[in-house]
Design an enzyme around this catalytic site. Structure first.
Site, PDB file in Angstrom:
ATOM      1  CG  ASP A 207      -0.321   0.051   2.386  1.00  0.00           C
ATOM      2  OD1 ASP A 207       0.964   0.022   2.471  1.00  0.00           O
ATOM      3  OD2 ASP A 207      -0.929  -0.005   3.607  1.00  0.00           O
TER       4      ASP A 207
ATOM      5  CG  ASP B 220      -6.075  -5.399   1.648  1.00  0.00           C
ATOM      6  OD1 ASP B 220      -6.728  -4.882   0.613  1.00  0.00           O
ATOM      7  OD2 ASP B 220      -5.667  -5.166   2.845  1.00  0.00           O
TER       8      ASP B 220
ATOM      9  CB  CYS C 196     -11.460 -27.249   7.418  1.00  0.00           C
ATOM     10  SG  CYS C 196      -9.927 -26.380   7.098  1.00  0.00           S
TER      11      CYS C 196
ATOM     12  CB  CYS D  43      -6.647 -26.083   6.863  1.00  0.00           C
ATOM     13  SG  CYS D  43      -6.763 -26.019   8.752  1.00  0.00           S
TER      14      CYS D  43
ATOM     15  CB  CYS E  87      -9.360 -28.814  10.263  1.00  0.00           C
ATOM     16  SG  CYS E  87      -9.981 -27.106  10.901  1.00  0.00           S
TER      17      CYS E  87
ATOM     18  CG  HIS F  74      -8.719 -22.689  10.662  1.00  0.00           C
ATOM     19  ND1 HIS F  74      -9.285 -23.994  10.124  1.00  0.00           N
ATOM     20  CD2 HIS F  74     -10.006 -21.893  10.827  1.00  0.00           C
ATOM     21  CE1 HIS F  74     -10.580 -23.752   9.800  1.00  0.00           C
ATOM     22  NE2 HIS F  74     -11.109 -22.676  10.243  1.00  0.00           N
TER      23      HIS F  74
END
Lengths: 403, 403
Positions: free
Chosen positions: B91, B307, B345, B347, B350, B376
């Site tokens: 930014d 974002d 999930c 991931c 999990c 996560h």
């Protein structure tokens, strides 16, 4: 079957081999990272596996307070709770209670103490320490001992040693009656391992999503209870403590009561003289030691197991161990140093990041500083131990000894 | 060559494709995790790669204060400094300076402000913001704008919009003269990628151990400067801001000045009406948005990039996003919950850990809580965006449009 040491090579007093546990084999001599509350601070279990960690140490005192033993027991024991299917050792809580100072009161029965978190009153006895450690279900559990303060006069050291011996007997008695009560010991599943790495002898941990496999009875693996030698800084009392602890009989022996403020040279003398009185065919565990130099040296004297908070705690304070010595990464001299933290290191941190980046993370209080620093220091310790094992195995081979 | 969007499928106003950057291709619509100080808090770069992160956002204001732009520039730019060879967006610092309130003073020339760290005085102008962002060397950099406060009357919004337009012209002028000064733009090496994953178009990062390959001149890849549409909550001014920003001419356009306290429904109205005035063949970036619902919805209106600090910041406070809704993992109801955080999930968190363990880590202030929670939540956001892309691609295919 319980925990035993399989010696495969020796060089002088040093030996290399495998510690056989219900949750896999552990190459010895071994350094055990400390995961106080069921977590090595900042490092996930898969990274520990990648680092080659085969056994972790967790602290009974801390887990007793948070999340509480009943919670861990109901969740299937510590392995399953923390999703770690390799070996775990728990201490007895004795050393932590000892360090509470004004918050504790020792009697023949045990130790009354107050929580460092909320001041609540608690009581640990040899029997209670066993009950808790059986509930946690670590592969190796420790007798409840009194860690004698330093300095102390001979009468005080003897009285403390005698108390520890009486407590050792009580620990063994309680443990013998309850040794089959570990969370994984009765209805253990043959479970899917959580991560990569060697298949454990018995997998007591699994991810939260079980594959629903049928329970399968396994070999009679049980926890191993280790005795602890005390005796202060007195060679004669150390010898007596060792002999009488061996008389009680344990599958492994620890040297306790050191690194309590005494000079490092005295530590070394006491360790070496105590080792002479411990069985050569059983694991020898030097508790709470040490520096990178010490973890390289003590195996040469015949120590098989060590643990210390130093690599992890120092990492969180920006103190890093390298092949070129200590690096205090917070120093401004590293602010634009593009080189690896340790050019000789093949850890994932040194392979990827520069000193400048690590210094920036630390100076900016970034969480990742603690994560990466811990990974590097652990790798340094584990790598040192791999070198020690290679050095021993390169020496004279010995006839394998089985306990 | 600079940054461009390659549209490969469309469904209504939504489109899916690839953002082509000097450091690799980015599947769009994309959610960009925030790595304020050159680090996504608690998550190492290899884990970000495993999560499938193809572009990160870093904050100019924060990097300007720590470690300082000259340091990053001398270390080879942000990619190399943080050992990340995929795309980065920075930014302009405008929004952060805007949020300093009492510590800033806006003039035609720029913004005088005081550091939130030590109160030291600094000055950002359009030219300075460009110089800094060129020094950092992100693939996409942002024009220096004034984020109009909310609420504000029409005169104030118009004056602020006009200032942003004048600054946009100054940004473009400075950038055009200096666009080849990015740290990797002139003498870039064909470098060994740091981690796993797709080969970048141009690898500007490498580990601290270079393989010493000879410098090789590459295609004329340069950074891409995006313009920012302001105009407050006024549809007419938004339209005018869009049209006049497009007249200046940028390879991509952002919608700024939202999520500044206005009702969410108003945000949505302004976004949708502004999108109508942006070129259909160039990337559209909605800044600082949003919730899991928003990142699923806005791509349907034609947004390509978003974002937000929400997934990472909420994670550090124990607020987790799941397919079953939000979970506040600190709650005692999870203390003995053996199930996965999100049963749907896949991931690494999990797949391995239980809610009970995550709750214990959080309640005990363990570092690993912040690490695992962040992994996560990021996976949840990135997975949501993958679903959005699949949904778009399952719709009517469109003739690829090239800007």
């Amino acid at each position: 079957m319980t925990v035993r040491l399989q010696i495969e090579a020796a060089r002088g007093s040093a030996r290399a081999g495998k510690l056989i546990t219900p949750h896999g084999e552990v190459e010895t001599p071994v350094f055990m990272p400390v995961g106080t509350l069921g977590s090595v601070k900042g490092v996930s279990q898969d990274v520990l596996e990648d680092l080659g960690v085969e056994i972790l140490l967790s602290n009974t005192y801390h887990l007793y307070l948070r999340p509480g033993i009943e919670t861990v027991r109901r969740m299937g024991g510590l392995h399953r709770f923390m999703a770690w299917d390799r070996a775990i050792l728990t201490d007895s809580g004795g050393f932590q209670v000892f360090s509470l100072n004004d918050l504790r009161k020792v009697s023949e029965e045990g130790v009354a103490f107050r929580s460092h978190l909320d001041g609540s009153a608690h009581f640990l006895s040899p029997e209670k320490a066993m009950e808790i450690q059986i509930g946690l279900g670590a592969d190796i559990i420790m007798a409840f001992d009194e860690c004698t303060e330093y300095p102390a006069d001979r009468e005080r050291v003897r009285a403390s040693m005698e108390l520890t011996l009486r407590w050792a007997g009580r620990c063994k008695n309680y443990f013998e009656e309850h040794r089959h009560e570990a969370p994984w010991a009765r209805s253990a599943h043959l479970r899917r391992p959580c991560g990569s790495g060697a298949e454990p002898a018995l997998s007591g941990a699994e991810g939260p999503r079980s594959d629903g496999a049928e329970p399968r009875h396994h070999t009679e693996a049980t926890q191993g209870l280790f005795g602890i030698v005390q005796g202060g800084m007195d060679h004669q009392l150390r010898r007596e403590s060792a002999e009488r602890t061996i008389d009680i009989g344990f599958p492994g022996y620890a040297i306790g009561g050191l690194s309590v403020g005494e000079p490092r040279e005295l530590t070394r003398e006491i360790v070496e003289s105590t080792l002479e009185h411990l069985p050569s065919n059983q694991p020898r565990y030097l508790m709470g030691v040490g520096t990178p130099e010490e973890i390289a040296q003590y195996p040469q004297a015949g120590v098989d197991m060590m643990d210390c908070v130093l690599p992890t705690r120092a990492a969180r304070h920006g103190l890093l161990f390298t092949s070129e010595g200590k690096v205090s990464i917070k120093q401004v001299r590293y602010a634009e140093d593009d080189s690896a933290l340790d050019p000789a290191c093949d850890c994932r941190v040194c392979q990827r990041y520069s000193r400048a980046y690590l210094r920036h993370l630390y100076a900016s209080n970034e969480l990742l500083a603690q994560v990466l620093n811990t990974v590097h220091n652990l790798h340094y310790y584990l790598s040192t131990m791999r070198t020690v094992r290679t050095w021993i195995r390169a020496g004279r081979a010995t006839t394998p000894q089985v306990s």
